[in-house]
Scaffold this active site. Sequence first.
Site, mmCIF file in Angstrom:
data_model
loop_
_atom_site.group_PDB
_atom_site.id
_atom_site.type_symbol
_atom_site.label_atom_id
_atom_site.label_comp_id
_atom_site.label_asym_id
_atom_site.label_seq_id
_atom_site.Cartn_x
_atom_site.Cartn_y
_atom_site.Cartn_z
ATOM 1 N N SER A 1 0.857 -1.188 0.000
ATOM 2 C CA SER A 1 0.000 0.000 0.000
ATOM 3 C C SER A 1 0.893 1.238 0.000
ATOM 4 O O SER A 1 1.691 1.420 -0.909
ATOM 5 C CB SER A 1 -0.958 -0.028 1.200
ATOM 6 O OG SER A 1 -1.842 1.074 1.156
ATOM 7 N N ASP B 1 -4.239 -4.720 6.177
ATOM 8 C CA ASP B 1 -4.701 -5.593 5.113
ATOM 9 C C ASP B 1 -3.642 -6.659 4.849
ATOM 10 O O ASP B 1 -2.450 -6.358 4.726
ATOM 11 C CB ASP B 1 -4.952 -4.775 3.842
ATOM 12 C CG ASP B 1 -5.638 -5.569 2.754
ATOM 13 O OD1 ASP B 1 -6.274 -6.594 3.078
ATOM 14 O OD2 ASP B 1 -5.541 -5.154 1.577
ATOM 15 N N HIS C 1 -2.787 -1.226 -3.150
ATOM 16 C CA HIS C 1 -3.920 -0.325 -2.936
ATOM 17 C C HIS C 1 -3.775 0.870 -3.882
ATOM 18 O O HIS C 1 -2.936 1.742 -3.666
ATOM 19 C CB HIS C 1 -3.961 0.167 -1.489
ATOM 20 C CG HIS C 1 -4.222 -0.932 -0.504
ATOM 21 N ND1 HIS C 1 -4.021 -0.774 0.847
ATOM 22 C CD2 HIS C 1 -4.688 -2.197 -0.664
ATOM 23 C CE1 HIS C 1 -4.339 -1.899 1.470
ATOM 24 N NE2 HIS C 1 -4.744 -2.781 0.567
#
Length: 341
Positions: A158, A281, A186
């Site tokens: 991310s 995540d 992401h």
Amino acid sequence: MTPGMEVRPAEPDRLPLRVLLVAAEPVVRLQLRRLVSGRPDLEVVGSARNDAELEALLAETRPAVLLVDARDARSGAAAVLRLAARQGLRGLSLLGEGAAPAGAALPCPADLAAEEPGGAFMQQLSGALRGAAGTAQPSRLAATRPSFRPELIAIGSSTGGPQALSELARALSRRRPSLPVLLTQHMPMTFTAMLADQLSRCGYPAVEAMEGMPLQPGRIHVAPGGFHLLVRRDGDRLACTLDDGPPENFCRPAVDPMLRAASRVAGGRVLAVILTGMGSDGLLGCQGLVAAGGVVLAQDEASSVVWGMPGAVARAGLCHAVLPLSAMADAVARLATGGPS
């Protein structure tokens, strides 16, 4: 003694990790005490309702780490952690399900009464507590089962990910593991195609994944913005599947769905790499993958822009190794070929 404060005599020579609980709700303190005390590797040395009660307990109980119920504002989690820091202690916060951890934190099940000391949540919590206390930070590649032969590589990243992925792609291009690579970064729609092009320019072929696209060895398949990237088995080969279901961890694409699908299809024959990124995540996906026999590598804190995602799996004790980005390609190449680690 003030109601709500419970103390056990400090025994500094005990091997279990000494944990002090902070929770405003008596039922939560009771359930956490039951769960933590039920593990041989942990010991509850006391409990308090908030920072006001905590200060009197610290010198008396000498904990190694605090476990704080941050779901309840009455616990005063921020004040508790500031007080602990002044005493040279660290704490682990329990957050509501779906919350994005910042720092040392772990999502807490809604019903603690349904959990057991030997269950998956408590195994995760034990590793996270040791990580928060500074007793579970691997620094080199650990030994691997001789039988580990991954069928695919799955990478999650991310914040700071594009730069880290470019460095990893350049390093891997000189080794080129003959395995397909799934990548969830992401990133919104349109930017994921640009990311695939960027990685290809770094010397490692990459493509934005499409529905039904066969997974090719030596190629990175990038999750397109707006879709979770899954994988399915078509006969004797693997293929991409795109899912526009609800976001997970506030993201779509998200890492957890990718890891769940990879684990379903390939069982323990998955090598997961968690790079720099905010939040947690990938934590639950790595938990299931490791339970199936897979292997997880995480980027270390010093080389991460944000040590949220890799820190979450490291603190949970799920990692085969926690490595600087500069050492990641070597580790991936060795494990991908089933070579000695």
